[in-house]
Design a protein around this motif. Structure first.
Motif, PDB file in Angstrom:
ATOM      1  N   GLU A 324       0.825  -1.204   0.000  1.00 44.31           N
ATOM      2  CA  GLU A 324       0.000   0.000   0.000  1.00 44.31           C
ATOM      3  C   GLU A 324       0.862   1.258   0.000  1.00 44.31           C
ATOM      4  O   GLU A 324       0.543   2.252  -0.659  1.00 44.31           O
ATOM      5  CB  GLU A 324      -0.928  -0.003   1.218  1.00 44.31           C
ATOM      6  N   MET A 325       1.982   1.199   0.712  1.00 39.83           N
ATOM      7  CA  MET A 325       2.859   2.366   0.809  1.00 39.83           C
ATOM      8  C   MET A 325       3.563   2.676  -0.507  1.00 39.83           C
ATOM      9  O   MET A 325       4.015   3.806  -0.714  1.00 39.83           O
ATOM     10  CB  MET A 325       3.881   2.155   1.928  1.00 39.83           C
ATOM     11  N   VAL A 326       3.673   1.692  -1.394  1.00 37.39           N
ATOM     12  CA  VAL A 326       4.320   1.944  -2.694  1.00 37.39           C
ATOM     13  C   VAL A 326       3.298   2.007  -3.825  1.00 37.39           C
ATOM     14  O   VAL A 326       3.646   1.839  -4.991  1.00 37.39           O
ATOM     15  CB  VAL A 326       5.418   0.902  -2.995  1.00 37.39           C
ATOM     16  N   GLY A 327       2.030   2.242  -3.484  1.00 36.15           N
ATOM     17  CA  GLY A 327       1.075   2.574  -4.517  1.00 36.15           C
ATOM     18  C   GLY A 327       0.045   1.537  -4.892  1.00 36.15           C
ATOM     19  O   GLY A 327      -0.597   1.656  -5.948  1.00 36.15           O
ATOM     20  N   TYR A 328      -0.159   0.513  -4.058  1.00 31.87           N
ATOM     21  CA  TYR A 328      -1.141  -0.521  -4.370  1.00 31.87           C
ATOM     22  C   TYR A 328      -2.318  -0.455  -3.396  1.00 31.87           C
ATOM     23  O   TYR A 328      -2.165  -0.037  -2.249  1.00 31.87           O
ATOM     24  CB  TYR A 328      -0.508  -1.912  -4.296  1.00 31.87           C
ATOM     25  N   ARG A 329      -3.474  -0.882  -3.868  1.00 32.58           N
ATOM     26  CA  ARG A 329      -4.617  -1.126  -2.996  1.00 32.58           C
ATOM     27  C   ARG A 329      -4.680  -2.626  -2.764  1.00 32.58           C
ATOM     28  O   ARG A 329      -4.726  -3.403  -3.721  1.00 32.58           O
ATOM     29  CB  ARG A 329      -5.913  -0.625  -3.630  1.00 32.58           C
ATOM     30  N   THR A 330      -4.673  -3.071  -1.533  1.00 34.60           N
ATOM     31  CA  THR A 330      -4.544  -4.494  -1.232  1.00 34.60           C
ATOM     32  C   THR A 330      -5.767  -5.033  -0.508  1.00 34.60           C
ATOM     33  O   THR A 330      -6.473  -4.315   0.197  1.00 34.60           O
ATOM     34  CB  THR A 330      -3.303  -4.776  -0.364  1.00 34.60           C
ATOM     35  N   GLN A 331      -5.980  -6.322  -0.701  1.00 28.05           N
ATOM     36  CA  GLN A 331      -6.990  -7.077   0.033  1.00 28.05           C
ATOM     37  C   GLN A 331      -6.374  -8.417   0.436  1.00 28.05           C
ATOM     38  O   GLN A 331      -5.632  -9.020  -0.339  1.00 28.05           O
ATOM     39  CB  GLN A 331      -8.214  -7.365  -0.831  1.00 28.05           C
ATOM     40  N   LEU A 332      -6.685  -8.864   1.628  1.00 24.11           N
ATOM     41  CA  LEU A 332      -6.344 -10.220   2.054  1.00 24.11           C
ATOM     42  C   LEU A 332      -7.637 -11.013   2.037  1.00 24.11           C
ATOM     43  O   LEU A 332      -8.564 -10.713   2.793  1.00 24.11           O
ATOM     44  CB  LEU A 332      -5.719 -10.228   3.452  1.00 24.11           C
ATOM     45  N   ASN A 344      -4.209 -20.374   3.384  1.00 22.25           N
ATOM     46  CA  ASN A 344      -5.157 -20.086   2.301  1.00 22.25           C
ATOM     47  C   ASN A 344      -5.532 -18.618   2.240  1.00 22.25           C
ATOM     48  O   ASN A 344      -6.629 -18.248   1.872  1.00 22.25           O
ATOM     49  CB  ASN A 344      -6.411 -20.943   2.433  1.00 22.25           C
ATOM     50  N   VAL A 345      -4.584 -17.742   2.626  1.00 23.05           N
ATOM     51  CA  VAL A 345      -4.783 -16.302   2.502  1.00 23.05           C
ATOM     52  C   VAL A 345      -4.155 -15.839   1.203  1.00 23.05           C
ATOM     53  O   VAL A 345      -2.985 -16.139   0.915  1.00 23.05           O
ATOM     54  CB  VAL A 345      -4.163 -15.551   3.694  1.00 23.05           C
ATOM     55  N   LEU A 346      -4.918 -15.122   0.395  1.00 23.71           N
ATOM     56  CA  LEU A 346      -4.403 -14.583  -0.851  1.00 23.71           C
ATOM     57  C   LEU A 346      -4.271 -13.072  -0.732  1.00 23.71           C
ATOM     58  O   LEU A 346      -5.217 -12.396  -0.313  1.00 23.71           O
ATOM     59  CB  LEU A 346      -5.307 -14.947  -2.024  1.00 23.71           C
ATOM     60  N   ILE A 347      -3.096 -12.565  -1.072  1.00 18.04           N
ATOM     61  CA  ILE A 347      -2.873 -11.121  -1.131  1.00 18.04           C
ATOM     62  C   ILE A 347      -3.183 -10.677  -2.555  1.00 18.04           C
ATOM     63  O   ILE A 347      -2.508 -11.095  -3.498  1.00 18.04           O
ATOM     64  CB  ILE A 347      -1.424 -10.750  -0.777  1.00 18.04           C
ATOM     65  N   ARG A 348      -4.211  -9.868  -2.713  1.00 20.14           N
ATOM     66  CA  ARG A 348      -4.579  -9.345  -4.025  1.00 20.14           C
ATOM     67  C   ARG A 348      -4.312  -7.845  -4.022  1.00 20.14           C
ATOM     68  O   ARG A 348      -4.854  -7.110  -3.196  1.00 20.14           O
ATOM     69  CB  ARG A 348      -6.050  -9.639  -4.318  1.00 20.14           C
ATOM     70  N   ALA A 349      -3.454  -7.396  -4.931  1.00 16.92           N
ATOM     71  CA  ALA A 349      -3.062  -5.982  -4.960  1.00 16.92           C
ATOM     72  C   ALA A 349      -3.198  -5.434  -6.362  1.00 16.92           C
ATOM     73  O   ALA A 349      -2.828  -6.094  -7.336  1.00 16.92           O
ATOM     74  CB  ALA A 349      -1.622  -5.834  -4.467  1.00 16.92           C
ATOM     75  N   VAL A 350      -3.728  -4.228  -6.469  1.00 14.22           N
ATOM     76  CA  VAL A 350      -3.856  -3.557  -7.765  1.00 14.22           C
ATOM     77  C   VAL A 350      -3.312  -2.143  -7.634  1.00 14.22           C
ATOM     78  O   VAL A 350      -3.405  -1.507  -6.574  1.00 14.22           O
ATOM     79  CB  VAL A 350      -5.324  -3.512  -8.250  1.00 14.22           C
ATOM     80  N   LYS A 351      -2.713  -1.644  -8.711  1.00 10.55           N
ATOM     81  CA  LYS A 351      -2.215  -0.271  -8.710  1.00 10.55           C
ATOM     82  C   LYS A 351      -3.385   0.673  -8.484  1.00 10.55           C
ATOM     83  O   LYS A 351      -4.432   0.555  -9.118  1.00 10.55           O
ATOM     84  CB  LYS A 351      -1.537   0.056 -10.037  1.00 10.55           C
TER      85      LYS A 351
END
Length: 397
Positions: A324-332, A344-351
């Motif tokens: 998040e600090m380098v420009g991504y929006r994240t969800q676990l 079974n945790v997936l890190i999903r990150a989008v710019k």
């Protein structure tokens, strides 16, 4: 609004409601839901009402008992929506609310006859059972007729779950050019082939996918299968994540079950490639286990199994925050694991657009100090993160 409340109470208490649809927002909210559909469902022998909230292509569900459902509908009409449609077997009821908050209910001929109360009815998958999918047939998940083999059904579910998650982020991928995708630690490549099939064959994207793994025999098998299936834009290579430098840019980076800091190495690559989408399922998060210390948490951390699980969760929380600090929006998000492990945790990150990086950095530093940790990913991205963290530390003094 009293007539709406009375109608709602009557239909729910008498179990007449087949479906309710709420639409026409009072105020537009790009981040909120745009529509709600309510249906009766039977859960553990009791009647509930399932509220489906539509956020663009995503849907979130909430199952409520009749009294709770009645209150929820009242709130939604009062605060969020101007229109509604109640459907019963005998009539439809069109609800219209003016800007001055005056409500009208119009009774119309019925358009539905019966309600489906079975909550666990057959799930509709992106990759449908009964329709042969070439790569699933070759990988032994499906028969040539499209029947999912009983012992492979968990893999079939996992593959579909992964495809659903990809479908949620395709709008963040660039258009008008070839998409370059790297799958680190691809293994037997069930999900790599699924990614290729969904994006290229079903969605028509122009793509190049590279699968990377350390095992030569696995890579050889995957390469042969790709050739057999005619996947000419899917390539497999033997290599280590940390040393991989065959591409200078990637639009999507996938890393599933890369062990310990190999996940961090993949995340670093993704950030430096300016990837638009990152999908990562971490594994074996050992790095922070010996580092975590906290007198406040000692009643929990003195138990090895608890400390291990806590350290794993803390590791993924750190990864999400640094992204998040380098420009991504994240969800676990929860991911159905192929091997039935707790990992079974997936890190999903989008710019994403701008965020309050200063606040993110301050909270991260406080979390880091509290647990006495020094994460690998922070060190790997030192050049990007150091100025942000130094500024945050300065504000805190």
């Amino acid at each position: 609004m009293e007539n709406i409340q009375q109608l709602t109470a009557e239909l729910l208490s008498s179990r007449l409601l087949i479906q309710a649809t709420l639409s026409q927002l009072r105020k537009s909210d790009p981040e909120g839901f745009s529509k709600v559909i309510v249906k009766p469902v039977e859960l553990k022998g009791a009647l509930h009402y399932q509220f489906s909230y539509f956020y663009g292509k995503k849907v979130k569900h909430d199952n409520l008992l009749p009294e709770e459902a009645e209150r929820r509908l009242g709130v939604l009409f009062a605060d969020t929506f101007r229109q509604g449609l109640y459907q019963t077997a005998s009539a439809d009821y069109q609800i219209l609310i003016s800007k001055k908050n005056k409500a009208a209910v119009l009774k119309k001929p019925a358009t539905k006859q019966t309600a489906e109360l079975a909550h666990n009815r057959k799930k509709q998958y992106v990759l449908e059972e009964g329709r042969p999918v070439p790569f699933l047939v070759e990988l032994g998940v499906m028969s040539p007729e499209g029947r999912v083999l009983a012992k492979k059904y968990d893999k079939f579910r996992q593959i579909n779950r992964f495809v659903e998650m990809i479908a949620d982020v395709v709008q963040h991928l660039p258009t008008g050019r070839t998409l370059r995708i790297v799958d680190f630690g691809c293994g037997k490549s069930y999900l790599t082939f699924a990614l290729y099939y969904y994006l290229k064959d079903l969605q028509g994207f122009d793509i190049e996918i590279t699968g990377l793994d350390l095992k030569e025999d696995v890579i050889r098998h995957c390469s042969e299968l790709a050739g057999k299936l005619g996947c000419d834009r899917l390539h497999f290579r033997v290599g280590d994540i940390a040393d991989y430098s065959a591409v200078e840019q990637a639009d999507m980076v996938v890393t599933l079950h890369a062990c310990d800091t190999a996940t961090d190495a993949a995340l670093e690559k993704a950030v430096r490639w300016n990837a638009s989408v990152i999908m990562s399922v971490p594994c074996c998060q050992h790095e922070l286990m010996p580092q975590v210390k906290s007198s406040v948490l000692s009643p929990m951390l003195e138990h090895g199994i608890i400390k291990e699980r806590f350290a794993s969760l803390a590791t993924d929380a750190v990864r999400a925050r640094l992204l998040e600090m380098v420009g991504y929006r994240t969800q676990l998000v929860e991911f159905i694991d192929m091997e039935h492990t707790p990992k079974n945790v997936l890190i999903r990150a989008v710019k994403a657009g701008s965020a309050d990086v200063a606040l993110l950095a301050r909270e991260y530093l406080e979390f880091k100090r509290f647990l006495h940790i020094d994460p690998y990913l922070e060190r790997a991205l030192h050049d990007r993160l150091a100025p942000l963290l130094a500024a945050a530390a300065g504000e805190g003094t």
